[in-house]
Write a protein that holds these residues in place. Structure first.
Motif, PDB file in Angstrom:
ATOM      1  N   VAL A   1      -6.289   2.426   4.099  1.00  0.00           N
ATOM      2  CA  VAL A   1      -6.607   2.414   2.673  1.00  0.00           C
ATOM      3  C   VAL A   1      -7.945   1.718   2.446  1.00  0.00           C
ATOM      4  O   VAL A   1      -8.801   2.200   1.685  1.00  0.00           O
TER       5      VAL A   1
ATOM      6  N   VAL B   1      -6.738  -5.543   0.301  1.00  0.00           N
ATOM      7  CA  VAL B   1      -5.419  -4.929   0.241  1.00  0.00           C
ATOM      8  C   VAL B   1      -4.576  -5.519   1.371  1.00  0.00           C
ATOM      9  O   VAL B   1      -5.106  -6.056   2.342  1.00  0.00           O
TER      10      VAL B   1
ATOM     11  N   CYS C   1       0.814  -1.223   0.000  1.00  0.00           N
ATOM     12  CA  CYS C   1       0.000   0.000   0.000  1.00  0.00           C
ATOM     13  C   CYS C   1       0.842   1.266   0.000  1.00  0.00           C
ATOM     14  O   CYS C   1       0.501   2.262   0.645  1.00  0.00           O
TER      15      CYS C   1
ATOM     16  N   GLN D   1      -1.234   3.643  -4.054  1.00  0.00           N
ATOM     17  CA  GLN D   1      -2.228   4.644  -3.690  1.00  0.00           C
ATOM     18  C   GLN D   1      -2.433   5.695  -4.774  1.00  0.00           C
ATOM     19  O   GLN D   1      -3.543   6.220  -4.938  1.00  0.00           O
TER      20      GLN D   1
ATOM     21  N   ALA E   1      -2.696  -0.471   5.644  1.00  0.00           N
ATOM     22  CA  ALA E   1      -3.634  -1.247   4.836  1.00  0.00           C
ATOM     23  C   ALA E   1      -5.071  -1.010   5.284  1.00  0.00           C
ATOM     24  O   ALA E   1      -5.982  -0.861   4.459  1.00  0.00           O
TER      25      ALA E   1
END
Length: 358
Positions: free
Chosen positions: A55, A44, A21, A26, A52
């Motif tokens: 995100v 993810v 990530c 991103q 993670a």
């Protein structure tokens, strides 16, 4: 699950897992997957679990894991993006392919030719697609330049210069100065493997020619790191074209992504002008200006769609595969490794003809 059954399942929609990530995930992979109507991001993962999870929360992704093995073994995934540090590209990709998953791996695809060969072999054995994220090919300026070269109006390419340079990963990576890019154990190569490999692939693709000899000067000019932050390599192709490739993390005032091809009947300039992405200067004094948009850059607010994710997804769903294969990634890696060897040995390094990888 048999490959035929797997291909039938993914024709209408692709379920994707994202491994790593960091910034490339991103800022490139994730938004481009989200923009594709036929993609569902299932999970993810990142060694920094909090990253993670953040995100996943921000983009409504149902699952976040700490390890790639957890993600791979969770099921319900058709394909993955491998956005890990370079030293993990090969092992993670192979583990995914052995589970029958299609793989998009960031460049460089591996840190050795042996690793790259194993990746290509596994993709064949498992009947899955392996694509390497060399995004330069999809930039409109480069596509236009190739069309011009293929038209024959400039004749043979005699020599070239190509440069990819910016201020360094600390200004782009999520981890800044602590980025794995500066750790040789994780990155294996610095600016040459980060930026130069893009240009090696671009030259292969534009010229449709193989690089056969390399001479390199790889230096650490300014960064507190044990990898190169500025490299210049001289290249010779099978058809006798010669040129220079510069990859640098020490261009602090601006970013340069430009290529000039000197041909029998004129000069082709790519990315040298802010307005005209491609300029053709003919030997009779005539000029053609092509307004095809600026080349994609790492500058804030200029993260345009790279085309990589669209091509990866559509190649799987259609069953047609991809223009940038494991073999293409292998060829670019050969050039970078030859450059590193040339620097170490202080001599010209020959690149052998690519053998069939079974």
């Amino acid at each position: 699950m048999k490959s035929e059954e797997r291909n039938r399942i993914v024709k209408s929609q692709l379920k994707v897992g994202l491994i790593g990530c960091g910034a490339i995930l991103q800022r490139r992979h994730l938004p481009e997957y989200l923009a594709h109507k036929d993609v569902v991001i299932v999970a993810v993962c990142d060694p920094n679990l909090e990253r993670a999870q953040e995100v996943a929360r921000q983009f409504g992704i149902p699952n976040a894991y700490e390890t790639h093995l957890q993600l791979l073994q969770s099921g319900g995934i058709d394909a993955v993006s491998v956005c890990t540090p370079n030293h993990l590209h090969s092992s993670v990709s192979i583990e995914a392919m052995e589970l029958g998953l299609h793989v998009l791996v960031e460049k460089p695809m591996a840190t050795s030719l042996k690793e790259a060969e194993a990746m290509i072999r596994t993709a064949k054995e498992q009947n899955v697609f392996l694509m390497v994220g060399h995004n330069q090919r999809f930039m409109p300026a480069h596509s236009k330049a190739k069309d011009i070269l293929q038209s024959g109006k400039l004749g043979k390419v005699l020599s070239f210069s190509t440069t990819f340079a910016h201020s360094g990963p600390e200004h782009w990576s999520i981890d800044g100065k602590n980025s794995w890019f500066f750790n040789q154990e994780h990155a294996f190569s610095g600016a040459l493997g980060d930026l130069g490999i893009h240009k090696a692939d671009l030259i292969h693709w534009l010229l449709e020619d193989s690089i056969t000899e390399v001479t390199a000067f790889c230096s650490t000019l300014h960064k507190p790191t044990n990898v190169d932050d500025h490299s210049m390599i001289l290249l010779k192709t099978a058809n006798g074209t010669v040129g220079s490739l510069t990859a640098s993390w020490t261009n602090y005032a601006n970013e340069i992504n430009a290529t000039i091809l000197y041909c029998e009947k004129g000069t082709l300039k790519i990315g040298t002008d802010d307005r005209f992405g491609v300029i053709v200067e003919y030997s009779d004094g005539m000029r053609d200006y092509h307004e095809v948009g600026a080349l994609q850059t790492n500058k804030a607010g200029e993260q345009h769609n790279s085309g990589v994710i669209h091509h990866f997804v559509n190649g799987i769903l259609s069953g047609n595969g991809h223009e940038i294969t494991g073999v293409d990634g292998y060829r670019a890696l050969q050039t970078i490794l030859a450059g590193m060897e040339s620097q170490n040995l202080k001599k010209v390094v020959a690149i052998p003809e690519l053998a069939v990888i079974n």
